[in-house]
Scaffold this active site. Structure first.
Site, PDB file in Angstrom:
ATOM      1  CE  LYS A  52      -3.758  -2.418   2.319  1.00  9.75           C
ATOM      2  NZ  LYS A  52      -4.408  -2.819   3.577  1.00  9.75           N
ATOM      3  CD  GLN A  96      -3.363  -4.535   6.652  1.00 10.96           C
ATOM      4  OE1 GLN A  96      -3.481  -3.472   6.050  1.00 10.96           O
ATOM      5  NE2 GLN A  96      -3.752  -5.674   6.125  1.00 10.96           N
ATOM      6  CG  ASP A 119      -9.484   0.257   5.578  1.00  5.18           C
ATOM      7  OD1 ASP A 119      -9.278  -0.254   4.460  1.00  5.18           O
ATOM      8  OD2 ASP A 119      -8.769   0.077   6.570  1.00  5.18           O
TER       9      ASP A 119
HETATM   10  N1  GUN Z   1      -6.858  -6.608   6.391  1.00  2.00           N
HETATM   11  C1  GUN Z   1      -7.200  -7.303   5.285  1.00  2.00           C
HETATM   12  N2  GUN Z   1      -7.784  -6.493   4.370  1.00  2.00           N
HETATM   13  C2  GUN Z   1      -7.805  -5.260   4.915  1.00  2.00           C
HETATM   14  C3  GUN Z   1      -8.269  -3.996   4.450  1.00  2.00           C
HETATM   15  O1  GUN Z   1      -8.817  -3.839   3.339  1.00  2.00           O
HETATM   16  N3  GUN Z   1      -8.092  -2.952   5.295  1.00  2.00           N
HETATM   17  C4  GUN Z   1      -7.525  -3.097   6.526  1.00  2.00           C
HETATM   18  N4  GUN Z   1      -7.415  -2.015   7.291  1.00  2.00           N
HETATM   19  N5  GUN Z   1      -7.090  -4.251   6.985  1.00  2.00           N
HETATM   20  C5  GUN Z   1      -7.228  -5.320   6.174  1.00  2.00           C
END
Ligand code: GUN
Length: 295
Positions: A52, A96, A119
């Protein structure tokens, strides 16, 4: 049968954003910024966070990774989130998931400013999505919709069947597809692990979205001819012929389902790559909507 190329579409979106950010820089403006917060040392989470952050930098956005130890307390994490809620250089905040068990995930999500909720997990963003207001939609389901739109796949009045009811994918894609908007306006059925004779639902799908986390769950006899198949699964299965000892497969038995499909997403190379692209898009959106207030 056409394979939906998530890599190509994700690259297109990143190129579009790169041009938009270059324009900001040319005009001496601040650039959009994303902070990702990682608690603990799960290798999978760490690789997601790095990808990311790398993607942000590639398109000229500001990016920072806050890596915290597994012993970080809930109070400390809340404090860090609050710090970034007030930081004018960061327009998106991503914690995350999953966080370690001693931290209440809901409390952390609630603490993120809805203006920086790239998110789309904050209850306010979820509620706005349900009632059809413009908001931050979660990145993976938003990416699915983007793929359908960019491939010119009609959704209006068609029957979308979703397998899976998670807050990450199943529920938000259901709400997205229900909206009376472009790339949506579908009739939606959601089924899940408690469904009896699940094939009775999946066989009626014009567009089938599999998000259950079971390798090769969707078999050829569960779909009708001409179906559009969107495979959200990312499952590790043992494979001694691979250097890492495993390979990634989707929720769909691709080899047997693909010949019956009109369109299908591969795993890898389908939906997965769209998640990061949509995160960047949401960060840019947060900057456009609230950047004046946030820097
Ligand atoms: N863990 C797995 N997928 C995601 C996501 O799209 N966002 C976040 N914050 N954590 C994740």
């Amino acid at each position: 049968m056409e394979i939906i190329d998530g890599k190509k579409i994700a690259a297109e979106i990143k190129d579009e954003l790169k041009l938009a950010v270059a324009e900001l820089i040319k005009n001496g403006k601040n650039v959009p910024g994303l902070v990702t917060i990682l608690v603990g040392d799960s290798p999978a989470s760490e690789s997601y966070v790095k990808s990311k952050a790398k993607s942000c930098l590639e398109i000229g956005m500001r990016s920072k990774i806050e890596k915290l130890s597994a012993e970080t307390t809930e109070a400390e994490l809340l404090e860090l989130v609050e710090k970034y809620n007030n930081d004018k250089d960061y327009h998106g905040i991503l914690v995350q998931l999953p966080v370690p068990k001693h931290i209440n995930e809901d409390k952390i999500i609630d603490a993120i400013s809805p203006k920086k909720d790239v998110d789309g997990f904050h209850p306010m963003s979820v509620g706005n999505l349900v009632i059809g207001k413009d908001t931050f939609a979660p990145c993976t389901p938003a990416g699915i919709q983007e793929l359908l739109i960019r491939y010119g796949i009609e959704t209006k009045g068609r029957h979308v069947v979703v397998i899976g009811r998670s807050n990450l994918v199943g529920k938000p894609i259901t709400n997205i597809m229900l909206q009376k908007k472009e790339g949506a306006n579908a009739v939606v059925t959601i089924c899940h692990s408690a469904a009896k004779n699940i094939e009775l639902y999946t066989q009626q799908a014009d567009i089938l979205i599999a998000a259950i986390g079971v390798p090769h769950f969707v078999k050829a006899d569960m779909v009708k001819d001409g179906v559009v198949v969107i495979d959200v699964g990312i499952n590790r299965v043992e494979d001694s012929s691979r250097p890492k000892g495993y390979r990634i497969v989707g929720d769909v038995d691709f080899d047997n389902v693909a010949p019956k499909s009109s369109y299908i997403t591969p795993v890898p190379g389908g939906v997965g790559l769209m998640t990061v692209a949509m995160l960047l898009k949401n960060t840019y959106k947060a900057y456009l909507l609230y950047g004046e207030q946030n820097g």
